[in-house]
Motif scaffolding. Structure first.
Motif, short mmCIF file in Angstrom:
data_model
loop_
_atom_site.label_atom_id
_atom_site.label_comp_id
_atom_site.label_asym_id
_atom_site.label_seq_id
_atom_site.Cartn_x
_atom_site.Cartn_y
_atom_site.Cartn_z
N LYS A 40 0.79 -1.20 0.01
CA LYS A 40 0.01 -0.16 -0.18
C LYS A 40 0.84 1.32 -0.02
O LYS A 40 0.81 2.22 -0.85
CB LYS A 40 -0.87 0.04 1.32
CG LYS A 40 -1.93 -1.11 1.14
CD LYS A 40 -2.76 -1.39 2.78
CE LYS A 40 -2.02 -1.21 3.86
NZ LYS A 40 -1.18 -2.41 4.18
N THR A 41 2.00 1.08 1.00
CA THR A 41 2.57 2.48 0.89
C THR A 41 3.51 2.56 -0.32
O THR A 41 3.77 3.72 -0.67
CB THR A 41 3.40 2.25 2.25
OG1 THR A 41 2.56 2.34 3.39
CG2 THR A 41 4.68 3.44 2.38
N THR A 42 4.08 1.34 -0.76
CA THR A 42 4.89 1.82 -1.80
C THR A 42 3.94 2.31 -3.00
O THR A 42 4.57 3.08 -3.67
CB THR A 42 5.15 0.19 -2.15
OG1 THR A 42 6.04 -0.11 -1.06
CG2 THR A 42 6.30 0.33 -3.31
N PRO A 80 2.11 10.91 4.47
CA PRO A 80 2.89 9.75 4.14
C PRO A 80 2.49 8.86 5.66
O PRO A 80 1.85 9.41 6.76
CB PRO A 80 4.37 10.32 4.49
CG PRO A 80 4.25 11.83 4.07
CD PRO A 80 2.91 12.31 4.77
N GLU A 81 2.96 7.78 5.48
CA GLU A 81 2.67 6.76 6.61
C GLU A 81 3.28 7.37 7.95
O GLU A 81 3.05 7.33 9.05
CB GLU A 81 3.57 5.35 6.32
CG GLU A 81 3.23 4.36 7.14
CD GLU A 81 3.64 3.03 6.89
OE1 GLU A 81 4.95 2.81 5.94
OE2 GLU A 81 2.86 2.25 6.51
N THR A 82 4.62 8.11 7.82
CA THR A 82 5.32 8.65 9.01
C THR A 82 5.09 10.14 8.74
O THR A 82 5.76 10.60 7.60
CB THR A 82 6.78 8.62 9.17
OG1 THR A 82 6.83 6.90 9.17
CG2 THR A 82 7.16 8.82 10.42
N LEU A 159 -3.88 9.50 1.32
CA LEU A 159 -3.53 9.44 2.77
C LEU A 159 -3.23 8.06 3.06
O LEU A 159 -4.09 6.97 3.17
CB LEU A 159 -4.97 9.75 3.53
CG LEU A 159 -5.39 11.21 2.87
CD1 LEU A 159 -6.72 11.60 3.53
CD2 LEU A 159 -4.54 12.47 3.09
N ASP A 160 -2.09 7.90 3.61
CA ASP A 160 -1.48 6.47 4.16
C ASP A 160 -1.91 6.53 5.70
O ASP A 160 -1.43 6.95 6.44
CB ASP A 160 -0.05 6.55 3.83
CG ASP A 160 0.58 5.19 3.76
OD1 ASP A 160 -0.27 4.18 4.21
OD2 ASP A 160 1.49 4.88 3.50
N GLU A 161 -2.85 5.84 5.78
CA GLU A 161 -3.38 5.51 7.21
C GLU A 161 -3.72 6.80 7.98
O GLU A 161 -3.09 6.85 9.01
CB GLU A 161 -2.53 4.46 7.92
CG GLU A 161 -2.35 3.15 7.04
CD GLU A 161 -1.69 2.04 7.91
OE1 GLU A 161 -2.09 2.08 9.18
OE2 GLU A 161 -1.10 1.30 7.56
N PRO A 162 -4.69 7.39 7.51
CA PRO A 162 -4.87 8.58 8.08
C PRO A 162 -5.40 8.67 9.43
O PRO A 162 -5.28 9.60 10.41
CB PRO A 162 -6.17 9.32 7.27
CG PRO A 162 -6.72 8.42 6.51
CD PRO A 162 -5.62 7.22 6.09
MG LIG Z 1 2.23 1.11 4.95
#
Ligand SMILES: [Mg+2]
Ligand SMILES: Nc1ncnc2c1ncn2[C@@H]1O[C@H](COP(=O)(O)OP(=O)(O)OP(=O)(O)O)[C@@H](O)[C@H]1O
Length: 342
Positions: A40-42, A80-82, A159-162
């Motif tokens: 997902k993040t990639t 981003p995730e972070t 949105l990566d895991e908002p």
């Molecule tokens: Mg991820």
């Protein structure tokens, strides 16, 4: 608004995203669902232009993210995730810094301040405006990350895991915020929280080990795998061979025990019927004719959770942990999502 075609991303010999294709219409919220390490993040990093793809194409608002990254990024807000915060800056300093990078030069100072205030209000970080980013709690870091993604009012939000790290009240508020942004904005979000997908998203992409295993609306997904052709029936038929009797109903293909309450002698069965044949009346008639009690009769639907598990665990149960892939390059690490997308 977003079009991804045959996207592949390899880290050295390891394929993290494998021939992924999907489209997102303007105003839609697409949920990206998949277990840890699914890609997902990639996919999101490639989509936001932080990382080149190995193969395939991606366009955002008509701009190819590889050929025209500046124009594409201008239209994207990325969480981003972070969250990409600078520890030494206060929240307001940080958002001002991002606003200077992202907003066109034509935006006046007062309008810039207004946009920063508005983003802080929407994400409920105004009470932390003068706190250093390094001193923020995880949830507040996440909210400031979301604020910086909204600053330039982009057409597309990635949105990566908002809602990761937020408290329950904030989760609800953030979901409401995201739903409110849809329509004018096109949104792709990733999540592990299944109810979030059914509550927030118009469509879902389920991804597993870098491959898309399903794309549909949450409703269709739950119907698709087990539709109206499966029934749950509960009868009060202590001692009787209810399964055999139910199997005689025309159109019934199979009867299997579902649950059993030995104390009351209640028996639950899952009945599979021929597709497009409504066997409910005949099932009820057989039960009543036998003099049993009909306690419950309803179509069985798989929950999104069942579907997710069915689509993603069959394989992963057999497979060992994703092998450690070598770091692709220093350049990839440098774009770990730690910088705001200017
Ligand atoms: Mg991820
Ligand atoms: N820089 C990198 N170098 C090598 N492999 C990587 C790199 N980044 C990610 N991977 C690998 O690619 C795969 C997909 O990772 P990714 O972060 O996209 O998954 P994800 O779906 O976002 O997972 P999660 O739900 O845990 O956030 C994983 O196997 C991961 O180990």
């Amino acid at each position: 608004m977003i079009e991804v075609q045959h996207l592949t991303k390899r880290y050295g010999p390891f394929t993290a995203v494998d021939d992924v294709s999907f489209r997102v219409q303007k105003g839609e919220i697409l949920g990206f669902l998949g277990p840890n390490g699914a890609g997902k993040t990639t996919t999101m990093r490639v989509l936001t232009g932080y990382m080149p793809a190995t193969d395939g194409t991606a366009t955002v608002a008509g701009f190819d993210v590889f050929a025209n990254p500046v124009e594409a990024k201008r239209r994207i807000g990325y969480l981003p995730e972070t969250p990409p915060l600078y520890p030494d800056m206060t929240v307001r300093e940080y958002l001002t810094f991002v606003a200077k990078l992202k907003l066109p030069k034509t935006v006046s100072k007062s309008e810039r301040t207004e946009r920063i205030d508005s983003a802080m209000r929407k994400t409920h970080v105004d009470d932390m405006a003068n706190r250093h980013c390094s001193r923020l709690s995880k949830g507040y870091k996440q909210r400031v990350g979301l604020a910086q993604a909204l600053l330039h009012d982009p057409e597309v939000l990635i949105l990566d895991e908002p809602t990761a790290g937020l408290d329950p009240k904030q989760i609800i508020e953030t979901r409401d915020l995201i739903r409110g942004l849809a329509g004018n904005h096109t949104i792709v979000l990733s999540t592990h929280i299944l109810p979030e997908v059914s509550q927030t998203c118009n469509r879902v992409v389920i991804i597993n080990k870098g491959r898309v295993v399903a794309v549909d609306t949450p409703d269709n997904l739950t119907r698709q795998l087990k539709g109206s052709a499966t029934l749950y029936v509960q009868v009060d038929a202590s001692g009787a061979d209810a399964a055999a009797a139910l199997a005689t109903v025309p159109g019934v293909r199979g009867v299997s025990p579902f649950d059993r309450d030995d104390q009351d002698g209640h028996l639950g069965f899952e009945i599979t019927a021929e597709t497009d044949r409504d066997v409910r009346r005949d099932v009820a008639r057989v039960i009543v004719d036998k003099g049993w009690g009909l306690l419950e009769l309803r179509p069985l639907r798989m929950s999104l959770e069942d579907i997710f598990l069915q689509l993603t665990t069959d394989e992963s149960a057999k497979a060992e942990e994703t092998p450690d892939a070598p770091e692709a390059s220093a350049a990839v690490d440098a774009t770990n999502g730690e910088v705001p997308n200017a």
